[in-house]
Design a protein around this motif. Structure first.
Motif, mmCIF file in Angstrom:
data_model
loop_
_atom_site.group_PDB
_atom_site.id
_atom_site.type_symbol
_atom_site.label_atom_id
_atom_site.label_comp_id
_atom_site.label_asym_id
_atom_site.label_seq_id
_atom_site.Cartn_x
_atom_site.Cartn_y
_atom_site.Cartn_z
ATOM 1 N N GLU A 83 0.816 -1.213 0.000
ATOM 2 C CA GLU A 83 0.000 0.000 0.000
ATOM 3 C C GLU A 83 0.853 1.267 0.000
ATOM 4 O OE1 GLU A 83 -0.118 -1.600 4.330
ATOM 5 O OE2 GLU A 83 0.056 -2.353 2.284
ATOM 6 N N PHE A 84 2.030 1.206 0.653
ATOM 7 C CA PHE A 84 2.902 2.369 0.649
ATOM 8 C C PHE A 84 3.708 2.451 -0.648
ATOM 9 C CE2 PHE A 84 2.220 2.156 5.274
ATOM 10 C CZ PHE A 84 1.889 3.486 5.508
ATOM 11 N N ARG A 85 4.176 1.313 -1.134
ATOM 12 C CA ARG A 85 4.952 1.320 -2.376
ATOM 13 C C ARG A 85 4.138 1.892 -3.533
ATOM 14 N NH1 ARG A 85 9.771 -1.043 -2.936
ATOM 15 N NH2 ARG A 85 9.457 -1.112 -5.187
ATOM 16 N N GLU A 86 2.842 1.667 -3.500
ATOM 17 C CA GLU A 86 1.996 2.142 -4.591
ATOM 18 C C GLU A 86 1.850 3.659 -4.582
ATOM 19 O OE1 GLU A 86 -2.521 1.518 -6.413
ATOM 20 O OE2 GLU A 86 -1.859 0.332 -4.679
ATOM 21 N N TYR A 87 1.873 4.252 -3.397
ATOM 22 C CA TYR A 87 1.541 5.666 -3.295
ATOM 23 C C TYR A 87 2.717 6.572 -2.934
ATOM 24 C CZ TYR A 87 -3.261 4.039 -3.526
ATOM 25 O OH TYR A 87 -4.440 3.453 -3.939
ATOM 26 N N LEU A 88 3.879 6.000 -2.604
ATOM 27 C CA LEU A 88 5.061 6.803 -2.313
ATOM 28 C C LEU A 88 6.009 6.750 -3.498
ATOM 29 C CD1 LEU A 88 5.848 5.757 1.385
ATOM 30 C CD2 LEU A 88 4.337 7.576 0.555
ATOM 31 N N THR A 89 6.652 7.860 -3.811
ATOM 32 C CA THR A 89 7.584 7.889 -4.924
ATOM 33 C C THR A 89 8.858 7.116 -4.579
ATOM 34 O OG1 THR A 89 8.702 9.897 -4.151
ATOM 35 C CG2 THR A 89 6.753 10.185 -5.559
ATOM 36 N N ASP A 90 9.606 6.744 -5.606
ATOM 37 C CA ASP A 90 10.884 6.062 -5.373
ATOM 38 C C ASP A 90 11.820 6.951 -4.563
ATOM 39 O OD1 ASP A 90 9.991 3.908 -6.821
ATOM 40 O OD2 ASP A 90 11.013 4.477 -8.679
ATOM 41 N N GLY A 91 11.841 8.253 -4.898
ATOM 42 C CA GLY A 91 12.707 9.169 -4.178
ATOM 43 C C GLY A 91 12.355 9.267 -2.703
ATOM 44 N N LEU A 92 11.063 9.268 -2.396
ATOM 45 C CA LEU A 92 10.638 9.373 -1.001
ATOM 46 C C LEU A 92 10.976 8.101 -0.231
ATOM 47 C CD1 LEU A 92 9.309 10.946 1.220
ATOM 48 C CD2 LEU A 92 7.072 10.205 0.378
ATOM 49 N N ARG A 93 10.795 6.932 -0.853
ATOM 50 C CA ARG A 93 11.154 5.688 -0.162
ATOM 51 C C ARG A 93 12.655 5.629 0.119
ATOM 52 N NH1 ARG A 93 7.896 3.303 -4.029
ATOM 53 N NH2 ARG A 93 9.680 2.184 -4.920
ATOM 54 N N GLU A 128 -4.257 18.681 1.064
ATOM 55 C CA GLU A 128 -5.608 18.834 0.516
ATOM 56 C C GLU A 128 -5.636 19.829 -0.644
ATOM 57 O OE1 GLU A 128 -8.626 17.372 1.057
ATOM 58 O OE2 GLU A 128 -7.500 15.895 2.217
ATOM 59 N N LYS A 129 -4.657 20.688 -0.724
ATOM 60 C CA LYS A 129 -4.596 21.634 -1.830
ATOM 61 C C LYS A 129 -4.349 20.927 -3.169
ATOM 62 C CE LYS A 129 -3.208 25.759 0.703
ATOM 63 N NZ LYS A 129 -2.254 26.883 0.803
ATOM 64 N N TRP A 130 -3.879 19.682 -3.096
ATOM 65 C CA TRP A 130 -3.559 18.922 -4.304
ATOM 66 C C TRP A 130 -4.616 17.856 -4.595
ATOM 67 C CZ3 TRP A 130 0.453 20.890 -6.992
ATOM 68 C CH2 TRP A 130 1.350 21.692 -6.299
ATOM 69 N N ARG A 131 -5.796 18.019 -4.027
ATOM 70 C CA ARG A 131 -6.827 16.995 -4.162
ATOM 71 C C ARG A 131 -7.257 16.794 -5.612
ATOM 72 N NH1 ARG A 131 -10.156 17.267 -0.280
ATOM 73 N NH2 ARG A 131 -11.776 16.043 -1.305
ATOM 74 N N ASP A 132 -7.086 17.800 -6.462
ATOM 75 C CA ASP A 132 -7.435 17.638 -7.873
ATOM 76 C C ASP A 132 -6.413 16.798 -8.628
ATOM 77 O OD1 ASP A 132 -9.655 19.192 -7.465
ATOM 78 O OD2 ASP A 132 -8.731 21.045 -8.196
ATOM 79 N N GLU A 133 -5.211 16.641 -8.056
ATOM 80 C CA GLU A 133 -4.145 15.899 -8.726
ATOM 81 C C GLU A 133 -3.771 14.607 -8.007
ATOM 82 O OE1 GLU A 133 -0.755 18.304 -9.658
ATOM 83 O OE2 GLU A 133 -1.962 20.105 -9.975
ATOM 84 N N ILE A 134 -4.089 14.522 -6.717
ATOM 85 C CA ILE A 134 -3.702 13.358 -5.917
ATOM 86 C C ILE A 134 -4.963 12.703 -5.364
ATOM 87 C CG2 ILE A 134 -2.356 12.549 -3.941
ATOM 88 C CD1 ILE A 134 -0.592 14.989 -4.211
ATOM 89 N N SER A 135 -5.082 11.400 -5.553
ATOM 90 C CA SER A 135 -6.288 10.694 -5.121
ATOM 91 C C SER A 135 -6.403 10.681 -3.600
ATOM 92 C CB SER A 135 -6.251 9.250 -5.627
ATOM 93 O OG SER A 135 -5.240 8.507 -4.958
ATOM 94 N N GLU A 136 -7.595 10.384 -3.133
ATOM 95 C CA GLU A 136 -7.829 10.309 -1.690
ATOM 96 C C GLU A 136 -6.947 9.248 -1.045
ATOM 97 O OE1 GLU A 136 -11.500 9.495 1.492
ATOM 98 O OE2 GLU A 136 -11.917 9.712 -0.661
ATOM 99 N N GLU A 137 -6.807 8.090 -1.711
ATOM 100 C CA GLU A 137 -5.968 7.015 -1.171
ATOM 101 C C GLU A 137 -4.514 7.458 -1.073
ATOM 102 O OE1 GLU A 137 -8.061 6.686 -3.663
ATOM 103 O OE2 GLU A 137 -9.615 5.351 -2.866
#
Length: 287
Positions: A83-93, A128-137
């Motif tokens: 679940e984290f690998r799907e939503y975190l970037t490679d750079g952040l991991r 939340e300012k990026w809700r149009d570009e980033i999904s809720e999950e």
């Protein structure tokens, strides 16, 4: 580990493709090992070290032990869960992995309170300012990752030194509204007063050239004093992000240049006591 392998390969004069062909691996496997995206099994590490002419017995034993620990740690690491690998970037991991090893961390920000110093309500207001570009999950898991990172890093204070240099605009931009931002500044005061983090503000009136590189974090993996005497060895890494991308930079010349700029701005900024006074005044205005 991966930095040692890359340095050994470069010292031996081999390319990543040379290693892939010798070890009968795919080129992508070599790249992912050197990028830190995957660990290397001890059974693969032995012949690789031999090929790279790493023969010192103590060093080989240390690298094999490190490989075993890394394999176990990666399997168990929370940020490697699906679940984290799907939503975190490679750079952040990769940043999270470095945060577990860093001896000191320095954050520079022109826009927002650095991630590891944020309270949950402030973090939520930002994302939340990026809700149009980033999904809720994705927003959910990124916020959860930020919470876990913050707890893990603050627990290491003592063995880990942290500083943060923030532009005055950060303190004037009341993200989340006056109440939430006042709470966030109260947390900044707590962290500073308990000597968990050293924080300085770079005021509008400062007589120094402002960095135009936006925000960045520099993490040292050993003594900062060793960096200047380390030759080509990478003793520090840098994480930086824009609104659309993020990356880990391991180039010694780049990290050295940015840290020198950080120290110059740090000396030109208000000291910690002056910053605390400013923050207290700002809280009174917001309340």
């Amino acid at each position: 580990m991966r930095l040692v392998l890359r340095e050994a390969r470069e010292a031996a004069g081999y390319t990543q493709l040379d290693v892939a062909e010798q070890m009968e691996w795919s080129l992508s496997k070599v790249i992912r090992i050197e990028n830190g995206d995957v660990t290397i099994a001890p059974n693969d590490l032995r012949p690789l070290l031999n090929y790279l002419n790493v023969k010192d017995r103590a060093q080989v034993a240390d690298l094999l032990a490190t490989a075993k620990i890394a394999r176990t740690r990666q399997r168990q690491a929370w940020y490697q869960k699906p679940e984290f690998r799907e939503y975190l970037t490679d750079g952040l991991r990769r940043l999270i992995e470095y945060e577990t090893e860093a001896t000191s961390m320095h954050s520079y920000s022109l826009f927002h309170i650095p991630a590891l110093l944020q309270i949950p309500s402030y973090s939520k207001a930002l994302i939340e300012k990026w809700r149009d570009e980033i999904s809720e999950e994705q927003r959910h898991f990124r916020l959860e990752a930020r919470r876990i990172r913050r707890e893990a890093v603050l627990q290491r204070i003592g063995s880990l030194r942290m500083t943060a240099l923030l532009d005055e605009s950060v303190f004037m931009r009341a993200e989340g509204g006056p109440g939430i931002f006042a709470d966030q500044l109260e947390e900044i005061l707590r962290l500073e007063e308990q000597r968990l983090v050293s924080i300085r503000m770079f005021p509008f009136s400062a007589d120094a050239a402002l960095s135009y590189n936006a925000g960045f974090d520099i993490l040292f993996l050993g003594s900062e004093e060793e960096e200047s005497d380390a030759g080509d060895k990478v003793n520090a890494v840098m994480y930086r992000e824009t609104g659309t991308t993020d990356e880990i930079v391991e180039d010694k010349a780049v990290t050295t240049r940015h840290f020198a700029r950080y120290r110059k701005l740090w000396e030109a900024a208000l000291n910690e006591d002056e910053t605390v006074d400013f923050v207290r005044k700002r809280i009174r205005e917001l309340r």
